[in-house]
Design a protein around this motif. Structure first.
Motif, PDB file in Angstrom:
ATOM      1  N   ILE A  10      35.431  19.380  15.732  1.00  0.00           N
ATOM      2  CA  ILE A  10      34.093  18.806  15.901  1.00  0.00           C
ATOM      3  C   ILE A  10      33.310  18.883  14.600  1.00  0.00           C
ATOM      4  CG2 ILE A  10      31.849  19.230  17.003  1.00  0.00           C
ATOM      5  CD1 ILE A  10      33.473  19.857  19.585  1.00  0.00           C
ATOM      6  N   LEU A  37      31.038  15.186  22.955  1.00  0.00           N
ATOM      7  CA  LEU A  37      32.228  14.740  22.233  1.00  0.00           C
ATOM      8  C   LEU A  37      33.495  14.927  23.064  1.00  0.00           C
ATOM      9  CD1 LEU A  37      31.527  15.887  18.566  1.00  0.00           C
ATOM     10  CD2 LEU A  37      31.726  13.537  19.422  1.00  0.00           C
ATOM     11  N   ILE A  49      40.126  15.480  19.310  1.00  0.00           N
ATOM     12  CA  ILE A  49      38.949  15.113  18.520  1.00  0.00           C
ATOM     13  C   ILE A  49      39.388  14.525  17.178  1.00  0.00           C
ATOM     14  CG2 ILE A  49      36.866  15.982  17.377  1.00  0.00           C
ATOM     15  CD1 ILE A  49      36.558  15.961  20.360  1.00  0.00           C
TER      16      ILE A  49
END
Length: 274
Positions: A10, A37, A49
């Motif tokens: 992230i 997210l 991610i």
């Protein structure tokens, strides 16, 4: 406690967004950003991610889709009616003393707050001398705000809120129903400037008499909250008003000394410094 793999990914994604597209989410409240997210990763169909980061870096068309998760677009017209009633009964009498007015809706989302204020100012006879500035970082949301079309299913709640906010007319006076949609009258945005503006990276936004920024600061960490409040301080005319969300406050801000409580219950402040 060591960062998890998700936390590391992230952080790298947020850095990539900043350096590639100049969208800066690095100082948003991390728990909220992480939740959004992870939701985006699942709903957009990515295995990680990092995979989502690679996609957004190499495909500009992915950016607006991701922004819709990173920016919160949940609102309603006359949300928290007591706030609008306080503006009507306590702030408007002061604003009526000015020959012209500037109002900034910071983080205007899909435009519900803008149209609420535009209607309120029209009902109070201030529409013709007021210029509204509606800003957001999400271009998709700004486009929706410029159109002023909302699901007809939402209108019952909007109407109830309007009446609780001291509405002097029927909300139906301001829209037409069309195929399950409520299309708000274009005259409500006749004196509105829509603009892309970031509270994270951009400068002060003119000399305003009222700034309404509701339920935005709760998504920022403390240093970023202070930056935004510093912008509002710089942007307000002397004795100008600042309205925040019901869970937001100036209490612990570095800029608290520059404001006086005007209507504490409804989080309305007045710039007090000379």
């Amino acid at each position: 406690m060591a960062d998890t793999l998700d936390d590391i990914e992230i952080q790298l994604l947020l850095e990539a967004l900043y350096h590639r597209y100049h969208y800066d989410f690095r100082h948003y409240a991390r728990a909220s950003i992480k939740r959004r997210l992870l939701q985006a990763r699942v709903q957009l169909g990515f295995g990680s991610i990092s995979a989502m980061q690679s996609a957004v870096l190499h495909d500009e068309g992915m950016l607006p889709r991701l922004l819709n998760y990173l920016t919160v677009q949940v609102s309603e017209m006359f949300r928290d009616p007591a706030y609008y009633l306080a503006l009507r009964e306590k702030v408007i009498p002061h604003l009526k003393t000015y020959p012209s007015l500037k109002v900034w809706i910071a983080g205007c989302s899909n435009g519900e707050e803008l149209y609420s204020l535009s209607i309120l100012f029209r009902e109070e006879g201030l529409a013709d001398k007021t210029m509204f500035y509606a800003t957001d970082i999400n271009p998709t949301a700004l486009k929706k705000a410029q159109v002023g079309v909302y699901p007809l299913d939402d209108i019952r709640l909007f109407t109830e809120n309007h009446q609780k906010a001291g509405g002097r007319s029927s909300l139906s006076d301001y829209y037409t129903a069309d195929y399950g949609r409520a299309v708000f009258d274009k005259s409500l945005r006749k004196q509105v400037v829509f603009s892309d503006h970031s509270l994270v990276t951009d400068a002060a936004f003119g000399e305003m008499h009222l700034i309404s920024c509701r339920n935005v600061l709760i998504y920022f960490d403390r240093p970023l909250q202070d930056r935004a409040l510093g912008l509002f301080r710089e942007s307000l005319a002397r004795r100008g008003f600042l309205g925040l969300g019901s869970k937001e406050s100036l209490r612990f801000s570095a800029h608290a000394h520059a404001f006086a409580d005007f209507c504490r219950e409804q989080r309305i402040y007045q710039r007090s410094e000379p």
